[in-house]
Write a protein that holds these residues in place. Structure first.
Motif, PDB file in Angstrom:
ATOM      1  N   ASP A 127       0.836  -1.195   0.000  1.00  0.00           N
ATOM      2  CA  ASP A 127       0.000   0.000   0.000  1.00  0.00           C
ATOM      3  C   ASP A 127       0.872   1.246   0.000  1.00  0.00           C
ATOM      4  O   ASP A 127       1.942   1.284   0.623  1.00  0.00           O
ATOM      5  CB  ASP A 127      -0.889   0.034   1.251  1.00  0.00           C
ATOM      6  N   VAL A 128       0.404   2.268  -0.696  1.00  0.00           N
ATOM      7  CA  VAL A 128       1.001   3.610  -0.635  1.00  0.00           C
ATOM      8  C   VAL A 128      -0.166   4.588  -0.584  1.00  0.00           C
ATOM      9  O   VAL A 128      -1.307   4.217  -0.861  1.00  0.00           O
ATOM     10  CB  VAL A 128       1.905   3.900  -1.863  1.00  0.00           C
ATOM     11  N   PRO A 129       0.080   5.828  -0.206  1.00  0.00           N
ATOM     12  CA  PRO A 129      -1.029   6.783  -0.173  1.00  0.00           C
ATOM     13  C   PRO A 129      -1.748   6.858  -1.519  1.00  0.00           C
ATOM     14  O   PRO A 129      -1.124   6.998  -2.577  1.00  0.00           O
ATOM     15  CB  PRO A 129      -0.319   8.109   0.155  1.00  0.00           C
ATOM     16  N   GLY A 130      -3.058   6.694  -1.488  1.00  0.00           N
ATOM     17  CA  GLY A 130      -3.870   6.791  -2.691  1.00  0.00           C
ATOM     18  C   GLY A 130      -3.944   5.533  -3.522  1.00  0.00           C
ATOM     19  O   GLY A 130      -4.541   5.525  -4.602  1.00  0.00           O
ATOM     20  N   GLY A 131      -3.346   4.418  -3.042  1.00  0.00           N
ATOM     21  CA  GLY A 131      -3.402   3.197  -3.835  1.00  0.00           C
ATOM     22  C   GLY A 131      -2.374   2.177  -3.407  1.00  0.00           C
ATOM     23  O   GLY A 131      -2.170   1.942  -2.218  1.00  0.00           O
ATOM     24  N   ALA A 132      -1.701   1.572  -4.405  1.00  0.00           N
ATOM     25  CA  ALA A 132      -0.718   0.536  -4.115  1.00  0.00           C
ATOM     26  C   ALA A 132       0.440   0.640  -5.095  1.00  0.00           C
ATOM     27  O   ALA A 132       0.317   1.247  -6.165  1.00  0.00           O
ATOM     28  CB  ALA A 132      -1.358  -0.846  -4.194  1.00  0.00           C
ATOM     29  N   GLU A 133       1.550   0.024  -4.717  1.00  0.00           N
ATOM     30  CA  GLU A 133       2.768   0.080  -5.524  1.00  0.00           C
ATOM     31  C   GLU A 133       3.274  -1.342  -5.759  1.00  0.00           C
ATOM     32  O   GLU A 133       3.291  -2.179  -4.849  1.00  0.00           O
ATOM     33  CB  GLU A 133       3.824   0.882  -4.772  1.00  0.00           C
ATOM     34  N   VAL A 134       3.695  -1.601  -6.992  1.00  0.00           N
ATOM     35  CA  VAL A 134       4.260  -2.895  -7.363  1.00  0.00           C
ATOM     36  C   VAL A 134       5.687  -2.655  -7.854  1.00  0.00           C
ATOM     37  O   VAL A 134       5.893  -1.906  -8.819  1.00  0.00           O
ATOM     38  CB  VAL A 134       3.438  -3.581  -8.473  1.00  0.00           C
ATOM     39  N   ARG A 135       6.644  -3.263  -7.185  1.00  0.00           N
ATOM     40  CA  ARG A 135       8.025  -3.185  -7.642  1.00  0.00           C
ATOM     41  C   ARG A 135       8.410  -4.505  -8.285  1.00  0.00           C
ATOM     42  O   ARG A 135       8.151  -5.570  -7.718  1.00  0.00           O
ATOM     43  CB  ARG A 135       8.955  -2.868  -6.478  1.00  0.00           C
ATOM     44  N   CYS A 136       9.007  -4.415  -9.479  1.00  0.00           N
ATOM     45  CA  CYS A 136       9.325  -5.626 -10.212  1.00  0.00           C
ATOM     46  C   CYS A 136      10.640  -5.463 -10.961  1.00  0.00           C
ATOM     47  O   CYS A 136      11.156  -4.348 -11.110  1.00  0.00           O
ATOM     48  CB  CYS A 136       8.189  -6.009 -11.157  1.00  0.00           C
ATOM     49  N   THR A 137      11.147  -6.601 -11.437  1.00  0.00           N
ATOM     50  CA  THR A 137      12.412  -6.628 -12.148  1.00  0.00           C
ATOM     51  C   THR A 137      12.186  -7.145 -13.559  1.00  0.00           C
ATOM     52  O   THR A 137      11.653  -8.245 -13.741  1.00  0.00           O
ATOM     53  CB  THR A 137      13.435  -7.525 -11.426  1.00  0.00           C
ATOM     54  N   PRO A 177      13.357  -8.516 -17.418  1.00  0.00           N
ATOM     55  CA  PRO A 177      14.329  -9.562 -17.777  1.00  0.00           C
ATOM     56  C   PRO A 177      15.768  -9.081 -17.837  1.00  0.00           C
ATOM     57  O   PRO A 177      16.694  -9.827 -17.523  1.00  0.00           O
ATOM     58  CB  PRO A 177      13.835 -10.031 -19.146  1.00  0.00           C
ATOM     59  N   GLY A 178      16.021  -7.842 -18.228  1.00  0.00           N
ATOM     60  CA  GLY A 178      17.389  -7.337 -18.291  1.00  0.00           C
ATOM     61  C   GLY A 178      17.945  -6.891 -16.963  1.00  0.00           C
ATOM     62  O   GLY A 178      19.092  -6.433 -16.887  1.00  0.00           O
ATOM     63  N   GLY A 179      17.163  -6.975 -15.878  1.00  0.00           N
ATOM     64  CA  GLY A 179      17.616  -6.578 -14.559  1.00  0.00           C
ATOM     65  C   GLY A 179      17.168  -5.198 -14.134  1.00  0.00           C
ATOM     66  O   GLY A 179      17.434  -4.774 -13.004  1.00  0.00           O
ATOM     67  N   ARG A 180      16.473  -4.470 -15.037  1.00  0.00           N
ATOM     68  CA  ARG A 180      16.024  -3.121 -14.697  1.00  0.00           C
ATOM     69  C   ARG A 180      14.877  -3.191 -13.692  1.00  0.00           C
ATOM     70  O   ARG A 180      13.964  -4.006 -13.815  1.00  0.00           O
ATOM     71  CB  ARG A 180      15.553  -2.420 -15.979  1.00  0.00           C
ATOM     72  N   THR A 181      14.907  -2.329 -12.688  1.00  0.00           N
ATOM     73  CA  THR A 181      13.845  -2.266 -11.683  1.00  0.00           C
ATOM     74  C   THR A 181      12.755  -1.303 -12.134  1.00  0.00           C
ATOM     75  O   THR A 181      13.050  -0.175 -12.557  1.00  0.00           O
ATOM     76  CB  THR A 181      14.407  -1.824 -10.327  1.00  0.00           C
ATOM     77  N   LEU A 182      11.503  -1.756 -12.050  1.00  0.00           N
ATOM     78  CA  LEU A 182      10.350  -0.939 -12.434  1.00  0.00           C
ATOM     79  C   LEU A 182       9.432  -0.772 -11.234  1.00  0.00           C
ATOM     80  O   LEU A 182       9.282  -1.686 -10.423  1.00  0.00           O
ATOM     81  CB  LEU A 182       9.577  -1.589 -13.581  1.00  0.00           C
ATOM     82  N   THR A 183       8.817   0.390 -11.131  1.00  0.00           N
ATOM     83  CA  THR A 183       7.832   0.651 -10.089  1.00  0.00           C
ATOM     84  C   THR A 183       6.520   1.064 -10.741  1.00  0.00           C
ATOM     85  O   THR A 183       6.488   2.038 -11.508  1.00  0.00           O
ATOM     86  CB  THR A 183       8.313   1.757  -9.130  1.00  0.00           C
ATOM     87  N   LEU A 184       5.464   0.325 -10.456  1.00  0.00           N
ATOM     88  CA  LEU A 184       4.140   0.621 -10.992  1.00  0.00           C
ATOM     89  C   LEU A 184       3.234   1.065  -9.852  1.00  0.00           C
ATOM     90  O   LEU A 184       3.322   0.531  -8.743  1.00  0.00           O
ATOM     91  CB  LEU A 184       3.532  -0.620 -11.660  1.00  0.00           C
TER      92      LEU A 184
END
Length: 283
Positions: free
Chosen positions: A126-136, A138-145
């Motif tokens: 959970d984050v303010p106003g919704g939720a956050e998904v952190r993922c990796t 295939p090339g190793g780059r970190t993404l935050t949705l």
């Protein structure tokens, strides 16, 4: 298409199984929300192709993903007695995961509010106003949705406490016989002519795809899965001794385990994070 890092959708769906893809499909079809589906990249972490069956009165907009359906259902008793029923107006239908994925992925690609991301999900919170998904990626780059709501179908690390814990576990062969051995109008939902385990229950399951093709499965309800060798032996006995299929070849196989329990699953793990599918207690 893939969302940009830090981009926001109304909904993020974690996992591209039956529950996650069904939810995403309905949301984009109705225009109820913008959706990002996060699926495991190709590789050992991605599930093998599998079969899903369901009941419905109308094939509707899933027609291109339905491989077969049956107007009649049959149950065999342990001594050979059989009961055949017509469940009209419902029919029992088979969907293969690859065909369903292709259908939903195409719909997401056509929708301005739909997107698909191949990545491994690391955390959901959970984050303010919704939720956050952190993922990796295939090339190793970190993404935050970020999203107003996240629907998470990842398997639980352990089942919740329960009075009853059984597993529905199975192995199936897609077989092709030398001559027509199956009636494509009748699905054998449960066949109790197989030997029964000391603890639990076992049955055969036959879904004909053509007079010479079928999915034949051996299923048990018990506390622990079998070895692959034990499933193979049970399937060999069922196909040869019970069904009397004669000469046939196995074109492919599938195997699975489904938890069957009266546990209470947490449907919600945060203000904006929800569990769906098996992880949400759907089975």
């Amino acid at each position: 298409m893939s969302p940009a890092p830090g981009g926001a959708s109304d909904v993020v769906v974690v996992g591209g199984g039956a529950a996650g893809l069904s939810l995403a499909y309905r949301l984009v079809e109705t225009g109820a929300a913008t959706v990002t589906v996060v699926e495991q990249p190709d590789g050992p972490g991605r599930p093998a192709e599998r079969t899903w069956c369901y009941w419905d009165e109308d094939v509707g907009d899933l027609a291109e993903a339905v491989e077969a359906s049956w107007p009649l259902l049959r149950v065999h008793g342990p001594h050979g007695d059989a009961l055949t029923v017509d469940p009209a107006p419902s029919r029992y239908r088979m969907v293969r995961s690859t065909a369903f994925e292709r259908l939903v992925h195409a719909r997401l690609a056509r929708s301005p509010g739909g997107s698909l991301l191949r990545a491994t999900v690391d955390t959901v919170r959970d984050v303010p106003g919704g939720a956050e998904v952190r993922c990796t990626a295939p090339g190793g780059r970190t993404l935050t949705l970020r999203a107003r709501r996240v629907f998470d179908s990842r398997p639980l690390p352990a089942l919740p406490p329960a009075r009853t814990r059984l597993l529905q576990h199975f192995r199936g062969w897609f077989v092709r016989t030398d001559t027509g051995r199956f009636d494509p109008a009748i699905a054998d939902l449960m066949d109790f002519r197989v030997p029964q385990p000391r603890h639990g229950l076992a049955f055969g399951y036959v879904l004909p795809l053509a007079p010479d093709r079928a999915l034949v499965e051996y299923t048990e309800f018990s506390r622990a899965p079998l070895t692959t060798a034990a499933y193979e032996a049970a399937l060999g006995h069922y196909t040869r001794e019970v069904l009397g299929l004669g000469a046939f070849r196995v074109e492919s196989a599938e195997q699975g385990v489904i938890p069957m329990t009266d546990a209470r699953f947490p449907r919600r793990t945060g203000n904006a994070v929800f569990r769906i599918g098996t992880a949400g207690g759907a089975t």
